[in-house]
Design a protein around this motif. Structure first.
Motif, PDB file in Angstrom:
ATOM      1  N   GLN A  53       0.848  -1.203   0.000  1.00 37.40           N
ATOM      2  CA  GLN A  53       0.000   0.000   0.000  1.00 37.40           C
ATOM      3  C   GLN A  53       0.879   1.247   0.000  1.00 37.40           C
ATOM      4  O   GLN A  53       0.647   2.183  -0.769  1.00 37.40           O
ATOM      5  N   ALA A  54       1.875   1.256   0.878  1.00 39.53           N
ATOM      6  CA  ALA A  54       2.775   2.415   0.983  1.00 39.53           C
ATOM      7  C   ALA A  54       3.499   2.642  -0.333  1.00 39.53           C
ATOM      8  O   ALA A  54       3.650   3.786  -0.786  1.00 39.53           O
TER       9      ALA A  54
ATOM     10  N   ASP B  91       6.616  -1.082   6.214  1.00 40.71           N
ATOM     11  CA  ASP B  91       7.558  -1.713   7.142  1.00 40.71           C
ATOM     12  C   ASP B  91       7.867  -3.146   6.717  1.00 40.71           C
ATOM     13  O   ASP B  91       8.982  -3.630   6.906  1.00 40.71           O
ATOM     14  N   GLY B  92       6.887  -3.826   6.093  1.00 38.36           N
ATOM     15  CA  GLY B  92       7.150  -5.164   5.572  1.00 38.36           C
ATOM     16  C   GLY B  92       8.144  -5.073   4.421  1.00 38.36           C
ATOM     17  O   GLY B  92       9.166  -5.769   4.394  1.00 38.36           O
ATOM     18  N   ASP B  93       7.860  -4.196   3.498  1.00 38.75           N
ATOM     19  CA  ASP B  93       8.692  -3.976   2.312  1.00 38.75           C
ATOM     20  C   ASP B  93      10.128  -3.614   2.702  1.00 38.75           C
ATOM     21  O   ASP B  93      11.090  -4.170   2.168  1.00 38.75           O
TER      22      ASP B  93
ATOM     23  N   ASN C 126       3.339   0.537   9.885  1.00 45.09           N
ATOM     24  CA  ASN C 126       1.998   0.297  10.454  1.00 45.09           C
ATOM     25  C   ASN C 126       1.876  -1.047  11.163  1.00 45.09           C
ATOM     26  O   ASN C 126       0.775  -1.510  11.454  1.00 45.09           O
TER      27      ASN C 126
ATOM     28  N   VAL D  45       1.866  -3.878  10.170  1.00 47.72           N
ATOM     29  CA  VAL D  45       1.206  -4.975   9.435  1.00 47.72           C
ATOM     30  C   VAL D  45       1.618  -4.960   7.956  1.00 47.72           C
ATOM     31  O   VAL D  45       2.102  -3.957   7.449  1.00 47.72           O
TER      32      VAL D  45
ATOM     33  N   GLY E  55      -0.152  -4.449   5.068  1.00 48.69           N
ATOM     34  CA  GLY E  55      -1.488  -3.935   4.773  1.00 48.69           C
ATOM     35  C   GLY E  55      -2.083  -4.510   3.493  1.00 48.69           C
ATOM     36  O   GLY E  55      -3.209  -4.995   3.488  1.00 48.69           O
ATOM     37  N   LEU E  56      -1.310  -4.497   2.405  1.00 48.26           N
ATOM     38  CA  LEU E  56      -1.872  -4.893   1.106  1.00 48.26           C
ATOM     39  C   LEU E  56      -2.348  -6.346   1.120  1.00 48.26           C
ATOM     40  O   LEU E  56      -3.323  -6.685   0.470  1.00 48.26           O
TER      41      LEU E  56
HETATM   42  C1  LIG Z   1       8.821 -11.459  -2.575  1.00 51.97           C
HETATM   43  C2  LIG Z   1       7.356 -11.173  -2.302  1.00 51.97           C
HETATM   44  N1  LIG Z   1       6.789 -11.695  -1.185  1.00 51.97           N
HETATM   45  C3  LIG Z   1       5.501 -11.428  -0.893  1.00 51.97           C
HETATM   46  C4  LIG Z   1       4.738 -10.678  -1.757  1.00 51.97           C
HETATM   47  C5  LIG Z   1       3.271 -10.418  -1.431  1.00 51.97           C
HETATM   48  N2  LIG Z   1       3.061  -9.089  -0.884  1.00 51.97           N
HETATM   49  C6  LIG Z   1       2.675  -8.052  -1.670  1.00 51.97           C
HETATM   50  S1  LIG Z   1       2.408  -6.644  -0.791  1.00 51.97           S
HETATM   51  C7  LIG Z   1       2.815  -7.421   0.655  1.00 51.97           C
HETATM   52  C8  LIG Z   1       2.730  -6.708   1.972  1.00 51.97           C
HETATM   53  C9  LIG Z   1       3.167  -5.279   1.982  1.00 51.97           C
HETATM   54  O1  LIG Z   1       3.249  -4.844   3.315  1.00 51.97           O
HETATM   55  P1  LIG Z   1       4.070  -3.585   3.739  1.00 51.97           P
HETATM   56  O2  LIG Z   1       5.348  -3.519   3.000  1.00 51.97           O
HETATM   57  O3  LIG Z   1       4.152  -3.521   5.218  1.00 51.97           O
HETATM   58  O4  LIG Z   1       3.218  -2.369   3.164  1.00 51.97           O
HETATM   59  P2  LIG Z   1       1.732  -1.895   3.448  1.00 51.97           P
HETATM   60  O5  LIG Z   1       0.869  -2.631   2.438  1.00 51.97           O
HETATM   61  O6  LIG Z   1       1.403  -2.221   4.872  1.00 51.97           O
HETATM   62  O7  LIG Z   1       1.792  -0.423   3.181  1.00 51.97           O
HETATM   63  C10 LIG Z   1       3.161  -8.752   0.441  1.00 51.97           C
HETATM   64  C11 LIG Z   1       3.547  -9.708   1.500  1.00 51.97           C
HETATM   65  C12 LIG Z   1       5.348 -10.155  -2.924  1.00 51.97           C
HETATM   66  N3  LIG Z   1       4.692  -9.351  -3.768  1.00 51.97           N
HETATM   67  N4  LIG Z   1       6.653 -10.428  -3.173  1.00 51.97           N
END
Ligand SMILES: Cc1ncc(C[n+]2csc(CCOP(=O)(O)OP(=O)(O)O)c2C)c(N)n1
Ligand code: SF4
Length: 285
Positions: A49-50, A91-93, A119, A121, A123-124
């Motif tokens: 999402q971010a 934060d995941g990214d 956040n 989590v 999110g996406l």
């Molecule tokens: C290598 C890889 N693993 C998993 C995914 C699936 N995926 C897409 S978006 C996402 C989560 C994003 O979370 P975050 O970076 O925290 O951003 P937010 O959506 O919370 O802003 C995941 C796990 C992917 N696209 N590529």
């Protein structure tokens, strides 16, 4: 420059009320205040999402793989050392999929700004716990609560002596805009970790939850010139959560200043003889 110069009419796919809107507004305002034109900066992001933020303003941008924004941004910066480079990620990214790049991006110390929407989590992908999720936090996947110790991104950055480390909050838009301006103006790797509650998938760490806890480091008399004091502040979390600049060291030499390759000027201005390049490629076969 007026903020309107950065407006982009694309429809926005974020949930109504998401803190991402405040970060988008702060990035646009910071760029406008600093007098940039849209073509004079580049935003780089991965997936999430971010990471969609660069789609929603007028600018140059590169959208790469999940977690891979920093190496792309470093390459862009090395190719064109005149171009301000801003990396946007969740934060995941940034700390999960891109964790290794986070560490080595700091070590390289190229002059770029990393803005992380923290956040707690993913999110996406509908709210799984991210590396910064607090112990005990219940999600649809972590149904008995998170049992792992959360990663503290500011403390990690400081342990690697990142030269500019700051934290903002989406509930303090003007403060966040000022932090982004300081980070973009800073010569070297600058991190702005932004506390951004996810209104859809986290009903514990809400805007109110943060509002009751956050305080301004500057108002509290914090000296950002000392790394030990900064690490101590970075470890503070719970009843009170500090915001602002934890650490700033403008003396740390950047990648660009030290790289022998760049001593001849930005790569973008150099025009190698195609015959020599051809010869080099042929030598690999
Ligand atoms: C290598 C890889 N693993 C998993 C995914 C699936 N995926 C897409 S978006 C996402 C989560 C994003 O979370 P975050 O970076 O925290 O951003 P937010 O959506 O919370 O802003 C995941 C796990 C992917 N696209 N590529
Ligand atoms: S899922 Fe959460 S982080 Fe993503 S847009 Fe919705 S509120 Fe924002």
């Amino acid at each position: 420059m007026e903020i309107e110069a950065f407006e982009n009419p694309s429809p926005i796919a974020w949930c109504p009320g998401c803190g991402n809107f405040a970060i988008l507004g702060a990035v646009k305002q910071a760029l406008a205040d600093m007098g940039f034109k849209p073509h004079e900066v580049i935003l780089v992001s991965g997936i999430g999402q971010a990471a969609k933020l660069p789609h929603y303003l007028k600018c140059n941008f590169f959208n790469g793989l999940h977690g891979r924004a920093l190496p792309a941004a470093t390459a862009i910066r090395i190719a064109n050392t005149e171009l301000p480079v801003i990396v946007i990620g969740g934060d995941g990214d940034t700390y999960g999929e891109g964790g290794n790049h986070f560490l080595h991006g700091i070590r390289r110390n190229a002059n770029l700004t990393l803005i992380t929407h923290n956040n707690q989590v993913f999110g996406l992908t509908r709210g799984q716990a991210s590396p910064t999720a607090e112990k005990g936090f219940v999600t649809r996947v972590q149904t008995h609560g998170v049992f792992l110790t959360p990663m503290n991104p500011l403390a990690v950055a400081l342990a690697l002596e990142a030269p500019f480390v700051a934290r903002g909050f989406t509930g303090r838009a003007r403060h966040l805009t000022d932090l982004i301006k300081e980070a973009v103006a800073f010569e070297g790797f600058s991190l702005v970790d932004v506390l951004q509650p996810c209104v859809s998938f986290d009903h514990v760490h809400t805007f109110q939850w943060y509002k009751e806890r956050v305080y301004d480091l500057e108002e509290a008399g914090h000296d950002p010139g000392h790394i030990d004091g900064a690490i101590q502040k970075a470890r503070e979390w719970g009843e009170r959560i500090p915001l602002g600049i934890f650490y700033s060291n403008p003396e740390k030499p950047t990648y660009e200043a030290q790289s022998p390759v760049l001593s001849g000027g930005p790569l973008v201005d150099r025009h190698p003889d195609p015959k020599r390049v051809e010869k080099l490629i042929d030598s690999f076969f």
